[in-house]
Design a protein around this motif. Structure first.
Motif, PDB file in Angstrom:
ATOM      1  N   ALA A  81      -6.885  12.045  -8.257  1.00 18.34           N
ATOM      2  CA  ALA A  81      -5.584  11.513  -8.661  1.00 18.34           C
ATOM      3  C   ALA A  81      -4.718  12.642  -9.222  1.00 18.34           C
ATOM      4  O   ALA A  81      -5.220  13.561  -9.856  1.00 18.34           O
ATOM      5  N   PRO A  82      -3.403  12.585  -8.976  1.00 21.00           N
ATOM      6  CA  PRO A  82      -2.691  11.532  -8.250  1.00 21.00           C
ATOM      7  C   PRO A  82      -2.559  11.788  -6.747  1.00 21.00           C
ATOM      8  O   PRO A  82      -2.146  10.910  -6.010  1.00 21.00           O
ATOM      9  N   LEU A  83      -2.927  13.020  -6.300  1.00 21.30           N
ATOM     10  CA  LEU A  83      -2.673  13.365  -4.899  1.00 21.30           C
ATOM     11  C   LEU A  83      -3.529  12.551  -3.946  1.00 21.30           C
ATOM     12  O   LEU A  83      -3.074  12.195  -2.852  1.00 21.30           O
ATOM     13  N   TYR A  84      -4.780  12.265  -4.330  1.00 16.92           N
ATOM     14  CA  TYR A  84      -5.646  11.525  -3.416  1.00 16.92           C
ATOM     15  C   TYR A  84      -5.032  10.176  -3.055  1.00 16.92           C
ATOM     16  O   TYR A  84      -4.905   9.829  -1.873  1.00 16.92           O
ATOM     17  N   GLU A  85      -4.641   9.409  -4.058  1.00 21.02           N
ATOM     18  CA  GLU A  85      -4.054   8.094  -3.802  1.00 21.02           C
ATOM     19  C   GLU A  85      -2.711   8.212  -3.088  1.00 21.02           C
ATOM     20  O   GLU A  85      -2.373   7.388  -2.224  1.00 21.02           O
ATOM     21  N   ASP A  86      -1.927   9.241  -3.425  1.00 19.77           N
ATOM     22  CA  ASP A  86      -0.605   9.391  -2.818  1.00 19.77           C
ATOM     23  C   ASP A  86      -0.680   9.828  -1.359  1.00 19.77           C
ATOM     24  O   ASP A  86       0.075   9.351  -0.514  1.00 19.77           O
ATOM     25  N   LEU A  87      -1.581  10.753  -1.047  1.00 23.70           N
ATOM     26  CA  LEU A  87      -1.685  11.231   0.334  1.00 23.70           C
ATOM     27  C   LEU A  87      -2.167  10.124   1.273  1.00 23.70           C
ATOM     28  O   LEU A  87      -1.787  10.083   2.450  1.00 23.70           O
ATOM     29  N   LEU A  88      -2.992   9.221   0.754  1.00 24.38           N
ATOM     30  CA  LEU A  88      -3.452   8.084   1.559  1.00 24.38           C
ATOM     31  C   LEU A  88      -2.605   6.835   1.333  1.00 24.38           C
ATOM     32  O   LEU A  88      -2.849   5.802   1.963  1.00 24.38           O
ATOM     33  N   GLU A  89      -1.630   6.929   0.426  1.00 23.42           N
ATOM     34  CA  GLU A  89      -0.723   5.815   0.120  1.00 23.42           C
ATOM     35  C   GLU A  89      -1.503   4.553  -0.226  1.00 23.42           C
ATOM     36  O   GLU A  89      -1.271   3.471   0.322  1.00 23.42           O
ATOM     37  N   LEU A  90      -2.438   4.706  -1.150  1.00 26.69           N
ATOM     38  CA  LEU A  90      -3.298   3.591  -1.525  1.00 26.69           C
ATOM     39  C   LEU A  90      -2.573   2.662  -2.498  1.00 26.69           C
ATOM     40  O   LEU A  90      -1.976   3.123  -3.470  1.00 26.69           O
ATOM     41  N   PRO A  91      -2.636   1.367  -2.269  1.00 25.37           N
ATOM     42  CA  PRO A  91      -1.929   0.407  -3.130  1.00 25.37           C
ATOM     43  C   PRO A  91      -2.625   0.252  -4.482  1.00 25.37           C
ATOM     44  O   PRO A  91      -3.775   0.660  -4.673  1.00 25.37           O
ATOM     45  N   HIS A  92      -1.931  -0.401  -5.405  1.00 22.85           N
ATOM     46  CA  HIS A  92      -2.466  -0.623  -6.750  1.00 22.85           C
ATOM     47  C   HIS A  92      -3.353  -1.859  -6.818  1.00 22.85           C
ATOM     48  O   HIS A  92      -4.151  -1.982  -7.744  1.00 22.85           O
ATOM     49  N   GLU A  93      -3.216  -2.776  -5.857  1.00 25.64           N
ATOM     50  CA  GLU A  93      -3.999  -4.008  -5.887  1.00 25.64           C
ATOM     51  C   GLU A  93      -4.985  -4.064  -4.731  1.00 25.64           C
ATOM     52  O   GLU A  93      -4.666  -3.671  -3.609  1.00 25.64           O
ATOM     53  N   LEU A  94      -6.168  -4.568  -5.022  1.00 21.87           N
ATOM     54  CA  LEU A  94      -7.214  -4.679  -4.013  1.00 21.87           C
ATOM     55  C   LEU A  94      -6.785  -5.575  -2.859  1.00 21.87           C
ATOM     56  O   LEU A  94      -7.091  -5.292  -1.695  1.00 21.87           O
ATOM     57  N   SER A  95      -6.067  -6.649  -3.158  1.00 21.04           N
ATOM     58  CA  SER A  95      -5.624  -7.557  -2.097  1.00 21.04           C
ATOM     59  C   SER A  95      -4.728  -6.837  -1.094  1.00 21.04           C
ATOM     60  O   SER A  95      -4.796  -7.078   0.116  1.00 21.04           O
TER      61      SER A  95
END
Length: 732
Positions: free
Chosen positions: A301-315
Motif C-alpha cells: 500500500a498504497p501503490l499495490y491497491e492503486d495499480l490494480l484499482e482494488l475497491p474498498h468493499e469486498l462486494s
C-alpha cells in the motif's frame, strides 16, 4: 519365453548421465549458497574486514584469509569454525558484528552454517563494472550512472518514435558499486518480472527486455503491455499540471520514488530529456527506477491497491472478478475446508473456493480466538470471524490479494494477534507483498478438519450435517482443485521466469531492501560513488550529525526509512546532481527542509489530536522560522480522499499563526478512523497543487515541481526549501 539382455554400456552411459546431472545440481546449489553467504559477508562484515580496514588480518571476501584447517572457518566442521561461534553468540562482548551493529538474523546464521557444512565452497566472482571509454565530467565521482543513462539512450534511439513514450526502465546497476554476483543480478531480474506481472490485469505474461546483455542490470518494459499507460486519475481542481495532462500508473510510481536525480550538467541526461523524458510526459524527470525499491514498494500500500484499482468493499471486488459468492454457497458451487492449524493464522482458519472468470477465487476466514462463537466447529455453516484474505487469479495466471475485516472492508494490514508474516521483521501481514512471498507456489496446501469430525458424529448434532458435508468436500476433491490452481499459477511463473526457479524471487530481494540495515559501503553504492570514504567527512558535518547519520562514518548502520528521508540532502551536499524528492508522494508524509522545519508548528486544539464524534476541531499553523512562508493546507480522509483546505497558496508572516477554519470550527463527524492534515510551506512562492482523483485509487495532490522550461537546460520550480508536515487526526 526369452528374456532381453540389458546392454551394460548403455546402463553405464545412463549412470554417467545421472551422475553428471546430480553433480550439476549439487554444484548449482553450492553456487547459490556461496552467493548468499558472500552477500551476507559483504553487507554485514566488510566494513571491518575488507581492503581498507582488515581486522584480524581477514578480508571477508577473500577466503584464503580465513578458510582452512587453521583458519576461522574449517570446511565441513561447524564446531571447529570460530567464525560461526562469533556470529551465533548471544554475548554482545563476543559476537560479530560488534555492537552497535545489529547481529545477523537467525536466517543469515543458518545460511552460513549450511555453507560451512558444505565445505565452504568458493565464492562466485562479482560482475565487473562495465568499462567506459570516456566519462562526462558531470559523473566524475560516480560509477555506473553514465553507463545506465547511455544504455537507455541507445535503446530509446533504436526504438520507433511512436513507441518511445511507452517505454519505462528499471535498473539494478547500483549494486555493482559495492559488488554483486551474477546470481544476485538474476535474482533482481526474476523479482522484477514477478512483481510486474502481479500488478497487471492484462492476459499475457510480460517479460522485461534486457538493455545491457553483457551486464544484465538494465531492463525496459512497454507499459501498454501492463495496462499502465492508462490514466486512472483526472484533475478535479482548477489548476493544471503543465505537460502532464495524462497521469498514468507509472507516474503514480514516480511520485513515490525517493532516489531520483536530475543530472542537469550531463550531456547524456540532456539528450535523454529531449528524446525520451519529455516525449514520454513523465511527471518527474527520472529516466529509470531501481528494481529493489520498485518490488518492495509497488507491491505494498498504497501503490499495490492503486495499480490494480482494488475497491474498498469486498462486494465490489467480487463483482469486479465475476463471482457471486452467496449464490455459489446456496448452490454448493463453492467448496470449503477448515483447519485448526495454519502456517499463517494463530487460530482456526476456514477457506472457501469459488470458480472465477480467470480461474479461482479463494476466501480465508480468520478468527481472534478458537473458542465460543469463534469456534469453527460450533457451526461450520454460519461462523463468526474477525477478518480474512482474498486470493484470486489475474488474467495472466498469477494471483492478486485483498485483506478485509469482518464487515468486508479493505484493510492494509492484518492484526498480528490473528495472522503473522514469517518473512517480515515485524511479523505484520501487509496486503500484497506478504501474500506474494507466502504463496510462492500459488495456493498453500492444507488438511480439512471439519469434514472428518462431522463424518464421525451421529446425525442428531443439532446442525445441518448433510449441508456441512456437501460444502466441506472430500480431501481428494479438494486436492484436485488445489492441483488445478497450483498448475495454473506455476505455468504463469514458468512463462515469466523461463522455467522453474528454486526460491521465490521476491522474498530475498525485498527482505534485503526493507529489513536489512545500511552500512557506509552500501550507502555509497546507492549514491553511485566510487569510494565510501567520500561519505565519511560528509556525515560528520553538523547538519548530518543532527539527522542521525554520523554513525555511518564510525562503523554503524542506519535503517532504510532514515536513509530515504535524507537521501536528497546527501545528494545535494555532495553535488552529485539535483535530487528529485518524493514531496508529493503518499508514502512520504513529511519532507523537512534544512533549518526551517523544526520551527513550523502544526497542531490542533487537542494535544493528542484525538477526537470524538461531535467535538469541535481547529487547526493552527505557527511560523517561528525567522522568515515569511508561503503555505498550503490539505486534508486526507481515512479512505484516501483529499481536499485542498486552502484554495490558494497563502502568505504566513514570521511570528504569525494561521487558523483553519478562519472563523468557527470543524465539527467531527461520526466516522471512525485516522485522517490527516498536511501543510506545504516554503520561503519561495510556489504554484498551488493539483488534486487528482479516480475510481478505486487514492487521491493525489501534485505540484508543478521539477519541470524543465522548453528553452532551458535547467530545472525550474526546484522545491529545495519546501517543508511538508503531516499530523494524524484520530476519531474514536
Amino acid at each position: 519365453m526369452s528374456r532381453s539382455r540389458s546392454n551394460p554400456w548403455k546402463l553405464l552411459s545412463l549412470f554417467a548421465m545421472s551422475l553428471s546431472c546430480l553433480t550439476t545440481t549439487v554444484r548449482a546449489q553450492e553456487e547459490n549458497l556461496s552467493a548468499e553467504v558472500k552477500q551476507i559477508f559483504r553487507t554485514r562484515c566488510l566494513e571491518c574486514h575488507g581492503d581498507t580496514r582488515r581486522e584480524a588480518d581477514i578480508n571477508i571476501l577473500d577466503l584464503s584469509t580465513f578458510v582452512g584447517a587453521a583458519g576461522s572457518v574449517v570446511p565441513g566442521n561447524v564446531d571447529e569454525s570460530v567464525l560461526y561461534d562469533y556470529i551465533a553468540s548471544d554475548d554482545e562482548d563476543f559476537r560479530m558484528p560488534e555492537a552497535p551493529r545489529p547481529p545477523l538474523s537467525a536466517g543469515e546464521i543458518e545460511i552460513v552454517r549450511k555453507w560451512i557444512e558444505a565445505k565452504a565452497p568458493a565464492f562466485p566472482e562479482d560482475v565487473a563494472v562495465p568499462a567506459q571509454a570516456s566519462q562526462d565530467p558531470a559523473f566524475a565521482n560516480t560509477i555506473g550512472t553514465e553507463f545506465v543513462l547511455t544504455q537507455i539512450l541507445k535503446f530509446v534511439e533504436a526504438t520507433p518514435r511512436a513507441d518511445r513514450p511507452f517505454l519505462r526502465f528499471f535498473s539494478s546497476n547500483h549494486l555493482l558499486t559495492a559488488g554483486a554476483t551474477a546470481e544476485e543480478l538474476r535474482e533482481q531480474q526474476f523479482a522484477l518480472t514477478k512483481a510486474l506481472n502481479h500488478l497487471s490485469w492484462q492476459p499475457d505474461i510480460v517479460k522485461p527486455i534486457v538493455v545491457d546483455p553483457d551486464t544484465n542490470t538494465i531492463f525496459a518494459v512497454d507499459i501498454r503491455k501492463l495496462g499502465w499507460h492508462e490514466s486512472v486519475v483526472t484533475p478535479v481542481s482548477p489548476h493544471k499540471l503543465p505537460g502532464n495532462a495524462n497521469v498514468d500508473k507509472f507516474d503514480m510510481i514516480l511520485l513515490e520514488y525517493p532516489y531520483g536525480i536530475a543530472y542537469e550538467n550531463a550531456e547524456t541526461f540532456e539528450q535523454l530529456r529531449e528524446v525520451y523524458i519529455q516525449p514520454a510526459g513523465l511527471i518527474r524527470p527520472v529516466p529509470y527506477v531501481r528494481i529493489d525499491w520498485l518490488i518492495s514498494v509497488a507491491t505494498q500500500a498504497p501503490l499495490y491497491e492503486d495499480l490494480l484499482e482494488l475497491p474498498h468493499e469486498l462486494s465490489q471486488l467480487e463483482q469486479m472478478i465475476g463471482v457471486d459468492s452467496e449464490a455459489n454457497l446456496q448452490n454448493f458451487i463453492a467448496s470449503r475446508a477448515g483447519m485448526t492449524l495454519s502456517g499463517v493464522s494463530r487460530n482456526n482458519r476456514i477457506v472457501e473456493r469459488h470458480p472465477s472468470r480467470d480461474g479461482a477465487y479463494w476466501k480465508s476466514f480468520d478468527f481472534e480466538t478458537s473458542k465460543g462463537l469463534q469456534n469453527m466447529f460450533a457451526d461450520p455453516l454460519d461462523f463468526h470471524y474477525a477478518g480474512g484474505e482474498m486470493i484470486w487469479n489475474l488474467p495472466n495466471g498469477l494471483q492478486a490479494y485483498l485483506v478485509t475485516d469482518n464487515a468486508g472492508n479493505r484493510i492494509l494490514e492484518a492484526p498480528t494477534t490473528i495472522v503473522t508474516d514469517k518473512f517480515s521483521e515485524d511479523k505484520v501481514v501487509r496486503n500484497g507483498l506478504a501474500c506474494m512471498r507466502c504463496h510462492d507456489r500459488g495456493m498453500k496446501r492444507f488438511s480439512d478438519n471439519i469434514r472428518p469430525a462431522f463424518q464421525a458424529l451421529p446425525n442428531n448434532t443439532g446442525l445441518n450435517t448433510r449441508d456441512i458435508l456437501r460444502l466441506y468436500i472430500p480431501k481428494q476433491e479438494m486436492d484436485q482443485l488445489l492441483d488445478k490452481d497450483e498448475a495454473r499459477f506455476q505455468s504463469a511463473m514458468q512463462a515469466a521466469l523461463g522455467g522453474n526457479v528454486k526460491n521465490e524471487p521476491l522474498t530475498a530481494t525485498t527482505r534485503k531492501f526493507i529489513d536489512a540495515p545500511l552500512t557506509l559501503t552500501q550507502a555509497a553504492g546507492e549514491l553511485g560513488l566510487k569510494e565510501p570514504g567520500q561519505l565519511n567527512a560528509v556525515f560528520k558535518l553538523p547538519q548530518f550529525t543532527q539527522l542521525g547519520l554520523a554513525g555511518l562514518s564510525t562503523g554503524g548502520v542506519i535503517r532504510r526509512d532514515t536513509w530515504e528521508d535524507y537521501y536528497d540532502r546527501v545528494v545535494r551536499q555532495l553535488g552529485i546532481g539535483t535530487p528529485i524528492a518524493a514531496v508529493d508522494g503518499l508514502t512520504r508524509p513529511d519532507h523537512l527542509a534544512e533549518g526551517l522545519a523544526r520551527n513550523l508548528k502544526v497542531s490542533t486544539n487537542q494535544k493528542s489530536n484525538l477526537f470524538s464524534p461531535g467535538d469541535e476541531m481547529v487547526i493552527s499553523i505557527k511560523n517561528e522560522t525567522g522568515v515569511d512562508l508561503f503555505i498550503e493546507l490539505v486534508g486526507t480522509s481515512a479512505r484516501g480522499r483529499k481536499v485542498a483546505l486552502t484554495k490558494q497558496v497563502l502568505r504566513l508572516k514570521n511570528g504569525s499563526v494561521y487558523r483553519f477554519p478562519e472563523t468557527g470550527s470543524i465539527k467531527i463527524q461520526p466516522q471512525l478512523g485516522t485522517e490527516f492534515i498536511t501543510v506545504f510551506a516554503s520561503p519561495q512562492q510556489f504554484s498551488p497543487g493539483v488534486l487528482l482523483r479516480g475510481k478505486n485509487v487514492n487521491d493525489r495532490f501534485v505540484h508543478d515541481f521539477y519541470n524543465f522550461a522548453d528553452d532551458q537546460h535547467r530545472l525550474k520550480n526546484n522545491p529545495s526549501q519546501l517543508i511538508k508536515k503531516t499530523i494524524s487526526i484520530e476519531t474514536r
